[in-house]
Enzyme design. Sequence first.
Site, PDB file in Angstrom:
ATOM      1  N   SER A 177       2.754  -1.575 -29.470  1.00 23.95           N
ATOM      2  CA  SER A 177       2.405  -0.814 -28.279  1.00 23.95           C
ATOM      3  C   SER A 177       2.463   0.696 -28.460  1.00 23.95           C
ATOM      4  O   SER A 177       1.759   1.424 -27.769  1.00 23.95           O
ATOM      5  CB  SER A 177       3.301  -1.237 -27.114  1.00 23.95           C
ATOM      6  OG  SER A 177       4.655  -1.207 -27.481  1.00 23.95           O
ATOM      7  N   HIS A 205      -1.349  -5.974 -25.858  1.00 26.44           N
ATOM      8  CA  HIS A 205      -2.367  -4.961 -26.164  1.00 26.44           C
ATOM      9  C   HIS A 205      -3.551  -5.511 -26.952  1.00 26.44           C
ATOM     10  O   HIS A 205      -4.440  -4.752 -27.330  1.00 26.44           O
ATOM     11  CB  HIS A 205      -1.735  -3.783 -26.908  1.00 26.44           C
ATOM     12  CG  HIS A 205      -0.622  -3.147 -26.150  1.00 26.44           C
ATOM     13  ND1 HIS A 205      -0.828  -2.195 -25.175  1.00 26.44           N
ATOM     14  CD2 HIS A 205       0.707  -3.364 -26.179  1.00 26.44           C
ATOM     15  CE1 HIS A 205       0.328  -1.839 -24.655  1.00 26.44           C
ATOM     16  NE2 HIS A 205       1.279  -2.537 -25.243  1.00 26.44           N
ATOM     17  N   LYS A 237      -2.800  -4.894 -18.338  1.00 26.15           N
ATOM     18  CA  LYS A 237      -3.387  -3.929 -19.277  1.00 26.15           C
ATOM     19  C   LYS A 237      -4.903  -4.143 -19.311  1.00 26.15           C
ATOM     20  O   LYS A 237      -5.568  -3.772 -18.349  1.00 26.15           O
ATOM     21  CB  LYS A 237      -2.668  -4.049 -20.612  1.00 26.15           C
ATOM     22  CG  LYS A 237      -1.268  -3.440 -20.450  1.00 26.15           C
ATOM     23  CD  LYS A 237      -0.278  -3.721 -21.521  1.00 26.15           C
ATOM     24  CE  LYS A 237       1.058  -3.066 -21.136  1.00 26.15           C
ATOM     25  NZ  LYS A 237       2.219  -3.706 -21.712  1.00 26.15           N
TER      26      LYS A 237
HETATM   27  C1  LIG Z   1       3.619  -3.858 -21.341  1.00 25.93           C
HETATM   28  C2  LIG Z   1       4.228  -4.793 -22.306  1.00 25.93           C
HETATM   29  C3  LIG Z   1       5.058  -5.826 -21.884  1.00 25.93           C
HETATM   30  C4  LIG Z   1       5.510  -5.942 -20.464  1.00 25.93           C
HETATM   31  O1  LIG Z   1       4.510  -6.396 -19.639  1.00 25.93           O
HETATM   32  P1  LIG Z   1       4.600  -6.064 -18.073  1.00 25.93           P
HETATM   33  O2  LIG Z   1       3.674  -7.034 -17.458  1.00 25.93           O
HETATM   34  O3  LIG Z   1       4.191  -4.657 -17.919  1.00 25.93           O
HETATM   35  O4  LIG Z   1       6.032  -6.300 -17.694  1.00 25.93           O
HETATM   36  C5  LIG Z   1       5.500  -6.730 -22.811  1.00 25.93           C
HETATM   37  N1  LIG Z   1       5.182  -6.603 -24.113  1.00 25.93           N
HETATM   38  C6  LIG Z   1       4.409  -5.603 -24.571  1.00 25.93           C
HETATM   39  C7  LIG Z   1       4.097  -5.511 -26.019  1.00 25.93           C
HETATM   40  C8  LIG Z   1       3.924  -4.658 -23.677  1.00 25.93           C
HETATM   41  O5  LIG Z   1       3.214  -3.641 -24.114  1.00 25.93           O
END
Ligand SMILES: *Cc1c(COP(=O)(O)O)cnc(C)c1O
Length: 386
Positions: A177, A205, A237
């Site tokens: 990330s 991602h 995302k």
């Molecule tokens: C954003 C993210 C999460 C958390 O997801 P949310 O739905 O925002 O709680 C988990 N793992 C990774 C790699 C992320 O980038």
Amino acid sequence: MDEVLAPALAERQRLDLQRSRRTLDSAQGPAVRVDSRDYVNFCSNDYLGLASHPEVIAAARQAAADYGVGSGASHLVCGHTILHHQLEERIAAFTGRPRALLFSTGYMANLGVITALVGRGDSVFEDRLNHASLLDGGLLSGARFQRFAHNDPDALERGLAKAESGRKLVVVDGVFSMDGDIAPLPELAAVAARRDAWLMVDDAHGFGVLGANGAGSVAHFGLTAAQVPVLMGTLGKSAGVFGAFVAGSETLIETLIQFARPYIYTTALPPMVAGATLAAIDLVEREAWRRDHLRALISHWRSGAKSLGLPVLDSDTAIQPLLAGDAAQALAISAALAERGLWVTAIRPPTVPAGTARLRVTLTAAHSVAQVDRLLEALAEVWPLS
Ligand SMILES: *Cc1c(COP(=O)(O)O)cnc(C)c1O
């Protein structure tokens, strides 16, 4: 209490590590309004530009009209609507797995899956750059917790070779990330198979952007559900909405329904979120041009940034960090860009390792080439600051 808490806050401030929030006064997108000023936004994870898409908004409206806003209870009590159910089936089909399960957030999904799969007497192996929620899940599980060197299958194999009896779970981000690089999933899957370990991929991602139809990093490498039995993805995302899922076998999903505490003991997502996500996944699948345009912007950015001599990391994804090193430096560059109407957040420790503060530039399918050029021109002026 405040007297006890205050020194840690002061210390954070002193180290330039204080975090703060900016307040948006517009919808999420490439152009946003913040504190009465317009910015081009290069820090969202809305990689396909779906967060404010009219079809997604319309689906949310329709679902709210039909099913209300609140779900009223957890999934296991009486909060599981037909929209949640349809979304689970849609995600299972999209990822090519027998079943999928919705979680309220990715953070909760990761805590839930890891603690349901391993516990005392077992071992969990995590890439050292894994997302905080994966690290927290590993620690919370009570399993023997081991980190291995970033994207290093040999280091993983050495750790697995020493593992004692019990279950062995290997957990990695599909796309990291804060760095944007893709995990070497075929090699990791081979090691896991050889050492009788289970591989879990957090594709927060990769989902939506990687793979021919957007099914993510596992599809990108053409790996099977046997090679990667646990696939987790988030819906806030690329899908532009909110929530998360785990996809896998019938037995895995049933295990999570019975034993994953962050699944069981929480209110189900609002049905309108599920309705909006159904529309968003249609767009993810149908509009391949979004992935094509994003890929074109990524190569345009990379060749521009490299010719300016900017410290790009080795990433081919929408996450394109520029390494500043020092936290104060990263903040200064971010502020200089903000003066020019460009929003790029400085990411500092402890989110990233000490000495690797960075500007995390993210590109989305909603950006234009001209907007990316504006960022490159501004960086040519402000980087490096002395
Ligand atoms: C954003 C993210 C999460 C958390 O997801 P949310 O739905 O925002 O709680 C988990 N793992 C990774 C790699 C992320 O980038």
